[in-house]
Enzyme design. Structure first.
Site, PDB file in Angstrom:
ATOM      1  N   ARG A 199      32.440  40.537  59.225  1.00 61.38           N
ATOM      2  CA  ARG A 199      31.937  39.980  57.973  1.00 61.38           C
ATOM      3  C   ARG A 199      31.321  38.605  58.203  1.00 61.38           C
ATOM      4  O   ARG A 199      30.334  38.238  57.550  1.00 61.38           O
ATOM      5  CB  ARG A 199      33.068  39.897  56.948  1.00 61.38           C
ATOM      6  CG  ARG A 199      33.476  41.239  56.368  1.00 61.38           C
ATOM      7  CD  ARG A 199      34.684  41.090  55.452  1.00 61.38           C
ATOM      8  NE  ARG A 199      35.025  42.330  54.809  1.00 61.38           N
ATOM      9  CZ  ARG A 199      34.676  42.668  53.566  1.00 61.38           C
ATOM     10  NH1 ARG A 199      33.951  41.836  52.843  1.00 61.38           N
ATOM     11  NH2 ARG A 199      35.047  43.812  53.052  1.00 61.38           N
TER      12      ARG A 199
ATOM     13  N   ASP B 153      42.159  35.664  57.427  1.00 63.17           N
ATOM     14  CA  ASP B 153      42.667  36.638  56.463  1.00 63.17           C
ATOM     15  C   ASP B 153      43.609  35.944  55.482  1.00 63.17           C
ATOM     16  O   ASP B 153      44.742  35.613  55.832  1.00 63.17           O
ATOM     17  CB  ASP B 153      43.397  37.750  57.210  1.00 63.17           C
ATOM     18  CG  ASP B 153      43.880  38.862  56.297  1.00 63.17           C
ATOM     19  OD1 ASP B 153      43.693  38.749  55.063  1.00 63.17           O
ATOM     20  OD2 ASP B 153      44.460  39.834  56.813  1.00 63.17           O
TER      21      ASP B 153
ATOM     22  N   ASN C 115      37.008  31.616  45.403  1.00 67.34           N
ATOM     23  CA  ASN C 115      36.337  32.855  45.040  1.00 67.34           C
ATOM     24  C   ASN C 115      37.013  34.096  45.628  1.00 67.34           C
ATOM     25  O   ASN C 115      36.842  35.197  45.105  1.00 67.34           O
ATOM     26  CB  ASN C 115      34.877  32.780  45.533  1.00 67.34           C
ATOM     27  CG  ASN C 115      34.105  34.058  45.321  1.00 67.34           C
ATOM     28  OD1 ASN C 115      33.619  34.326  44.230  1.00 67.34           O
ATOM     29  ND2 ASN C 115      33.973  34.858  46.370  1.00 67.34           N
TER      30      ASN C 115
ATOM     31  N   TYR D  11      45.608  42.843  38.643  1.00 65.34           N
ATOM     32  CA  TYR D  11      44.399  42.020  38.783  1.00 65.34           C
ATOM     33  C   TYR D  11      44.270  41.048  37.615  1.00 65.34           C
ATOM     34  O   TYR D  11      44.020  39.852  37.815  1.00 65.34           O
ATOM     35  CB  TYR D  11      43.169  42.929  38.843  1.00 65.34           C
ATOM     36  CG  TYR D  11      41.861  42.174  38.822  1.00 65.34           C
ATOM     37  CD1 TYR D  11      41.375  41.567  39.974  1.00 65.34           C
ATOM     38  CD2 TYR D  11      41.116  42.062  37.654  1.00 65.34           C
ATOM     39  CE1 TYR D  11      40.179  40.865  39.963  1.00 65.34           C
ATOM     40  CE2 TYR D  11      39.934  41.361  37.629  1.00 65.34           C
ATOM     41  CZ  TYR D  11      39.461  40.766  38.787  1.00 65.34           C
ATOM     42  OH  TYR D  11      38.290  40.062  38.762  1.00 65.34           O
TER      43      TYR D  11
ATOM     44  N   LYS E  34      44.272  36.867  37.685  1.00 63.97           N
ATOM     45  CA  LYS E  34      43.173  36.032  37.181  1.00 63.97           C
ATOM     46  C   LYS E  34      43.662  35.078  36.096  1.00 63.97           C
ATOM     47  O   LYS E  34      43.115  33.977  35.949  1.00 63.97           O
ATOM     48  CB  LYS E  34      42.049  36.925  36.676  1.00 63.97           C
ATOM     49  CG  LYS E  34      41.378  37.764  37.761  1.00 63.97           C
ATOM     50  CD  LYS E  34      40.509  36.917  38.664  1.00 63.97           C
ATOM     51  CE  LYS E  34      41.077  36.648  40.014  1.00 63.97           C
ATOM     52  NZ  LYS E  34      40.167  35.839  40.874  1.00 63.97           N
TER      53      LYS E  34
ATOM     54  N   VAL F  70      30.310  42.381  36.459  1.00 67.08           N
ATOM     55  CA  VAL F  70      28.990  42.612  37.045  1.00 67.08           C
ATOM     56  C   VAL F  70      29.080  43.644  38.170  1.00 67.08           C
ATOM     57  O   VAL F  70      30.138  43.842  38.773  1.00 67.08           O
ATOM     58  CB  VAL F  70      28.384  41.296  37.574  1.00 67.08           C
ATOM     59  CG1 VAL F  70      27.996  40.398  36.405  1.00 67.08           C
ATOM     60  CG2 VAL F  70      29.352  40.565  38.496  1.00 67.08           C
TER      61      VAL F  70
ATOM     62  N   THR G 292      29.023  44.214  41.274  1.00 64.71           N
ATOM     63  CA  THR G 292      29.285  43.933  42.677  1.00 64.71           C
ATOM     64  C   THR G 292      30.104  45.078  43.248  1.00 64.71           C
ATOM     65  O   THR G 292      30.467  46.019  42.541  1.00 64.71           O
ATOM     66  CB  THR G 292      30.077  42.626  42.815  1.00 64.71           C
ATOM     67  OG1 THR G 292      31.304  42.761  42.080  1.00 64.71           O
ATOM     68  CG2 THR G 292      29.289  41.435  42.268  1.00 64.71           C
TER      69      THR G 292
END
Length: 264
Positions: free
Chosen positions: A37, A55, A81, A152, A156, A183, A185
Site C-alpha cells: 500500500r 499496522d 483518518n 462501526y 465513530k 460516499v 469509497t
C-alpha cells in the site's frame, strides 16, 4: 504552509485530502498499513514528503507509527483518518481486541497521545454516529452479540468524543470532528449516495490552517458547516471515561497541558 500527517492515507478519503493539500503547497506525510500500500501511495502522490508504514490494528504497531511520525519532527496538523468500515465481521487483533475498536477508536487515541502535540487535530466521525450509543461498559463487545454496523457507529461516536475531550484538555490545540458523508469509497460501497467531491474537503480545510473560519475547537462539521453531534459526544463524563478506558487498554496515558505558572 502547513505540515500535515494523515493516518490511513494510502487510498480513499485520506489520499484525496492529501492530494488537495499538496496541490495548495502543504507538506503531507502519508501512512499505509503495509509496504504494498505504501508503494501505491507513493505512486499516487509522488510529491508527498514521506509515506510511513505500520499496522494500527495492534498496540505495538500504533506505537511504531507514532515513533516514525515523531522522528520526522513536528507537524502543524494530524488528520485521524485510519478506519475500517461498517460491514466488518467480528475479528480479534493480536492484542485480543475487536479490530473495529482497535483501529477506529484505540489507534486514534494512541496516536493523539503519542505524537508530539500539533496545532490542529482532526477526527473523522460518521453520520452513523448520530444513532449510536457509547456502550463504554461493553466497549470490547464481550457481552453483546456482534453487529458490524453498530460497532462501526460506536467507534465513530468515540472519535467525536475524543475530539471534544482533547478540545477541553488541550486548549492550545484546535481539535474538531466531522462526518464526510456516505460516499462511494471502498469502505462506503458503490451505492453510497453522497458527493465524493465534498467528502475530503472539510478535513483538509480544518487541517490546513489557511482560513480563520477553521480556527475553532470542539466543533462538529459536515461539508464545512457546523452540525450538532450526537449529544453523548458532548457528555464530559463519557469523554473522560473513554480516555481512561483507552489509557488502561493501551498502557498509554494522555498527556495533560500543565497550567501556566503565575509570575513570582
Amino acid at each position: 504552509m502547513s505540515r500535515i500527517f494523515i493516518s490511513g492515507s494510502s487510498t480513499g478519503l485520506g489520499l484525496m485530502a492529501a492530494e488537495w493539500l499538496a496541490r495548495r503547497g502543504h507538506r503531507v506525510v502519508l501512512h499505509a498499513r503495509n509496504a504494498v500500500r505504501a508503494n501505491d501511495a507513493r505512486a499516487a502522490l509522488p510529491q508527498a514528503e514521506a509515506v510511513l508504514t505500520g499496522d494500527v490494528s495492534t498496540i505495538a504497531g500504533t506505537r511504531e507509527v507514532a515513533t516514525q511520525v515523531n522522528a520526522l519532527g513536528t507537524f502543524d496538523a494530524v488528520i485521524h483518518n485510519a478506519a475500517v468500515g461498517y460491514r466488518e465481521a467480528h475479528r480479534l487483533t493480536a492484542d485480543g481486541l475487536p479490530h473495529v475498536f482497535a483501529i477506529n477508536t484505540l489507534s486514534a487515541y494512541m496516536l493523539t497521545a503519542l505524537i508530539e502535540r500539533p496545532k490542529r487535530l482532526v477526527y473523522l466521525s460518521s453520520g452513523m454516529h448520530h444513532h449510536a450509543g457509547a456502550h463504554l461498559d461493553d466497549i470490547l463487545w464481550q457481552k453483546r452479540r456482534w453487529n458490524g454496523s453498530e460497532a462501526y457507529a460506536e467507534s465513530k461516536l468515540h472519535d467525536a468524543m475524543l475530539a471534544f475531550a482533547i478540545a477541553r484538555r488541550w486548549p492550545d490545540v484546535f481539535a474538531n470532528a466531522l462526518e464526510p458523508g456516505w460516499v462511494p469509497t471502498r469502505m462506503g460501497g458503490p451505492g453510497a449516495p453522497d458527493d465524493m467531491d465534498q467528502a475530503h474537503l472539510t478535513q483538509a480545510w480544518l487541517a490546513a490552517g489557511d482560513d480563520p473560519q477553521a480556527d475553532v475547537t470542539g466543533r462538529y462539521f459536515y461539508h464545512m458547516k457546523r452540525m450538532e453531534p450526537n449529544p453523548q459526544a458532548l457528555d464530559t463524563g463519557l469523554q473522560d471515561r473513554l480516555i481512561a478506558i483507552c489509557g488502561e487498554i493501551s498502557g498509554v496515558a494522555l498527556p495533560r497541558i500543565s497550567p501556566p505558572v503565575a509570575p513570582a
